[in-house]
Design a protein around this motif. Sequence first.
Motif, PDB file in Angstrom:
ATOM      1  N   TYR A   1      41.971  61.391  56.514  1.00 49.98           N
ATOM      2  CA  TYR A   1      41.339  60.196  55.952  1.00 49.98           C
ATOM      3  C   TYR A   1      39.879  60.116  56.371  1.00 49.98           C
ATOM      4  CZ  TYR A   1      45.359  57.816  53.868  1.00 49.98           C
ATOM      5  OH  TYR A   1      46.399  57.463  53.048  1.00 49.98           O
ATOM      6  N   GLY A   2      39.599  60.473  57.616  1.00 50.67           N
ATOM      7  CA  GLY A   2      38.232  60.399  58.115  1.00 50.67           C
ATOM      8  C   GLY A   2      37.283  61.294  57.347  1.00 50.67           C
ATOM      9  N   GLU A   3      37.745  62.514  57.016  1.00 52.89           N
ATOM     10  CA  GLU A   3      36.896  63.439  56.263  1.00 52.89           C
ATOM     11  C   GLU A   3      36.669  62.948  54.840  1.00 52.89           C
ATOM     12  OE1 GLU A   3      36.732  68.095  54.751  1.00 52.89           O
ATOM     13  OE2 GLU A   3      38.440  67.399  55.923  1.00 52.89           O
ATOM     14  N   VAL A   4      37.739  62.528  54.170  1.00 51.21           N
ATOM     15  CA  VAL A   4      37.632  62.120  52.772  1.00 51.21           C
ATOM     16  C   VAL A   4      36.761  60.879  52.623  1.00 51.21           C
ATOM     17  CG1 VAL A   4      38.914  61.177  50.820  1.00 51.21           C
ATOM     18  CG2 VAL A   4      39.795  63.171  52.040  1.00 51.21           C
ATOM     19  N   VAL A   5      37.065  59.844  53.401  1.00 52.43           N
ATOM     20  CA  VAL A   5      36.322  58.589  53.271  1.00 52.43           C
ATOM     21  C   VAL A   5      34.916  58.728  53.834  1.00 52.43           C
ATOM     22  CG1 VAL A   5      36.310  56.132  53.860  1.00 52.43           C
ATOM     23  CG2 VAL A   5      38.462  57.256  53.303  1.00 52.43           C
ATOM     24  N   GLY A   6      34.735  59.604  54.822  1.00 55.03           N
ATOM     25  CA  GLY A   6      33.389  59.859  55.325  1.00 55.03           C
ATOM     26  C   GLY A   6      32.516  60.504  54.263  1.00 55.03           C
ATOM     27  N   ALA A   7      33.125  61.375  53.434  1.00 55.65           N
ATOM     28  CA  ALA A   7      32.385  62.038  52.366  1.00 55.65           C
ATOM     29  C   ALA A   7      32.223  61.143  51.143  1.00 55.65           C
ATOM     30  CB  ALA A   7      33.096  63.337  51.968  1.00 55.65           C
ATOM     31  N   LEU A   8      33.260  60.350  50.847  1.00 49.39           N
ATOM     32  CA  LEU A   8      33.255  59.442  49.689  1.00 49.39           C
ATOM     33  C   LEU A   8      33.564  58.025  50.154  1.00 49.39           C
ATOM     34  CD1 LEU A   8      35.354  61.694  47.285  1.00 49.39           C
ATOM     35  CD2 LEU A   8      32.900  61.264  47.102  1.00 49.39           C
ATOM     36  N   PRO A   9      32.605  57.356  50.793  1.00 44.41           N
ATOM     37  CA  PRO A   9      32.865  56.026  51.370  1.00 44.41           C
ATOM     38  C   PRO A   9      32.907  54.910  50.324  1.00 44.41           C
ATOM     39  CG  PRO A   9      30.583  56.650  51.740  1.00 44.41           C
ATOM     40  CD  PRO A   9      31.226  57.813  51.050  1.00 44.41           C
ATOM     41  N   LEU A  10      33.883  55.028  49.423  1.00 46.18           N
ATOM     42  CA  LEU A  10      34.067  54.047  48.359  1.00 46.18           C
ATOM     43  C   LEU A  10      35.483  53.505  48.408  1.00 46.18           C
ATOM     44  CD1 LEU A  10      32.412  56.119  45.483  1.00 46.18           C
ATOM     45  CD2 LEU A  10      31.358  54.217  46.710  1.00 46.18           C
TER      46      LEU A  10
ATOM     47  N   LEU B   1      29.083  68.476  49.959  1.00 47.11           N
ATOM     48  CA  LEU B   1      29.053  67.043  50.232  1.00 47.11           C
ATOM     49  C   LEU B   1      29.118  66.797  51.740  1.00 47.11           C
ATOM     50  CD1 LEU B   1      29.024  64.450  48.495  1.00 47.11           C
ATOM     51  CD2 LEU B   1      31.495  64.330  48.807  1.00 47.11           C
ATOM     52  N   PRO B   2      28.118  66.130  52.312  1.00 49.16           N
ATOM     53  CA  PRO B   2      28.131  65.902  53.764  1.00 49.16           C
ATOM     54  C   PRO B   2      29.265  64.986  54.189  1.00 49.16           C
ATOM     55  CG  PRO B   2      26.357  64.658  52.714  1.00 49.16           C
ATOM     56  CD  PRO B   2      26.933  65.546  51.659  1.00 49.16           C
ATOM     57  N   ARG B   3      29.817  65.237  55.373  1.00 52.38           N
ATOM     58  CA  ARG B   3      30.922  64.436  55.901  1.00 52.38           C
ATOM     59  C   ARG B   3      30.816  64.412  57.418  1.00 52.38           C
ATOM     60  NH1 ARG B   3      34.629  68.413  52.705  1.00 52.38           N
ATOM     61  NH2 ARG B   3      32.714  68.309  51.531  1.00 52.38           N
ATOM     62  N   PRO B   4      31.138  63.279  58.055  1.00 59.64           N
ATOM     63  CA  PRO B   4      30.976  63.157  59.504  1.00 59.64           C
ATOM     64  C   PRO B   4      31.973  63.979  60.313  1.00 59.64           C
ATOM     65  CG  PRO B   4      32.004  61.190  58.595  1.00 59.64           C
ATOM     66  CD  PRO B   4      31.595  62.036  57.436  1.00 59.64           C
TER      67      PRO B   4
END
Length: 580
Positions: free
Chosen positions: A59-68, A376-379
């Motif tokens: 979840y952290g990777e996906v939402v970090g990359a697409l914070p919508l 796509l950047p991700r934290p």
Amino acid sequence: MKKVLHPKLNELQATAICGNDISSSCLYVSALTIMYAGQYAWISLLFVAVVLFLFRKIYGEVVGALPLNGGAYNVLLNTSSKRLASVAATLTVLSYMATAVISASEGMHYLHNIAPGINITISTVIILLIFTGLAIIGIGESAIVAVVIFIIHLTTLTLLVVASTWFIFMNGLEIFNLNWSLPITSGTIVNALFLGFSAAMLGISGFESSANFVEEQEQGVFPKTLRNMWAIVSFFNPVIALLLICIIPLAQVGEHQESLLAHLGATTGGSWLAYLISIDAVLVLCGAVLTSFVGVSGLLNRMTLDRILPNYFLKQNKRGSNYRIIISFLILCISVLLVTKGDIVALAGVYTFSFLAVMGLFGVGNLLLKFKRKKLPRPEKARGISVVIAVALIVTAFIGNIKLNIDSFYTFLQYLIPAFGFVAIMLNRSLIIRLLIEALEYFYKPLRKMVIFSNRYLVKMNLKIESQEFVFFTKGDDVAIINKVMQYVQNNESTKKLKIVNINKDHDNNELLISDLKVLDRAYPEIDIEFIELEGVFGPEIIDTLSNKWNIPKNFMFIGSPGDRFSYRVSELGGVRLIM
């Protein structure tokens, strides 16, 4: 006019909103797990904690990359097809529906301990009606109220753990030894752990909630909410199950299944603790009902804007609430309550199947993100093997729940199949209308006038569907990407109009791009391509300007996958979708 910015949620507020949902599962998951795993229930719950740990990074990777906002629907909409995203959205709606009914029903079971005269089914319907009314008049989750309920709930659970520990200290482990020596009702230890794990997956209900309102959170808060939710269920769920095995004879678990923690409180602390647990349960479970109504309203509104659902649902009252969505959701909730007759096992099954499917699709979305959105950047990043293991465990739990309660699976299908059918009709309505128009041409001549009238109506409806314009912002340097955009629009949207927009700040020569677009225009004759060249700098301001000027919603605008040097976060673009 300057846009008014609403304050973002801090860590405590965001954790409280989603934490009330996931921590409410502590009230019923222990009983369900003990019924199948017996004395090994706490071990099954520890396995669930491991699965949740894996999903923290997913979840952290996906939402970090697409914070919508949007959870699984959002990631699949931006990494795969609209059809697959619609599947995830439909499952999420079923998940919300079952959550609302389970929470309301369980809350009334605990209230029954305080007021034995109430009718559980009628009271559950009343709770659903109350929160329908609250949602319609615009009263959503309040961060302050959520924090108060959250603190009361954690305090109550802590008191229960302390009281139970003290009870064991004073009375010894006689009950535990008795329970531990009982024969395994599920056959082997492995089978007991497997069935217990499958049932215990209900204990992570609500983990996806934080992803549904990530845009309202302060930057950096989202991964902290995942950590906090994981810590809560990893501690309380297995610990409470272990304490139950130490204090309550397993034969009594089935008798007190609907309010087992209140029974534990009465045994270890007396009637005052039982009353406190019952009151706390009513509060936190009703809070989960409100979360379901608010969450499904936002999700269905997003689906309607994306033209997956009819525009009928966009109608709002003076307070800005989509009351038609909320009332429709109420009808679905009451229907599933009546079909299952309030049976918590059946309700839990419907929820578990939909929730597990959403979790699995989220894992698939993570893999698609790795493959299709490498730039796509991700934290943070979840290792590919960890994602595969996590999805495999979800599939295992899904199969296990079919084995546990096949009737619940059939109930799940009773809602899933019609929902999929309705969404499939909406996604292919343009094709269906064209087929109807052609079919009506073969009608018998005496019905000619009616056929002509019907055809005119259908043609007008189809033109309205196909007239919606879409926008793709291109850098102008890769016609292969634009070709993929054309393929995506052709395969996923009913539109026949596409604006290709190039924001040209350096006055570059676009003659080659224009030439390529002419070739694509001939290759896709059914799509009307319009090329627009504008001066300026691409960003939120120009998106706002063009959206208002052309009356095109931002979720009908696409961009390619941005790289590390892109000046804005995806969430700052107002809902613009990633297409390639």
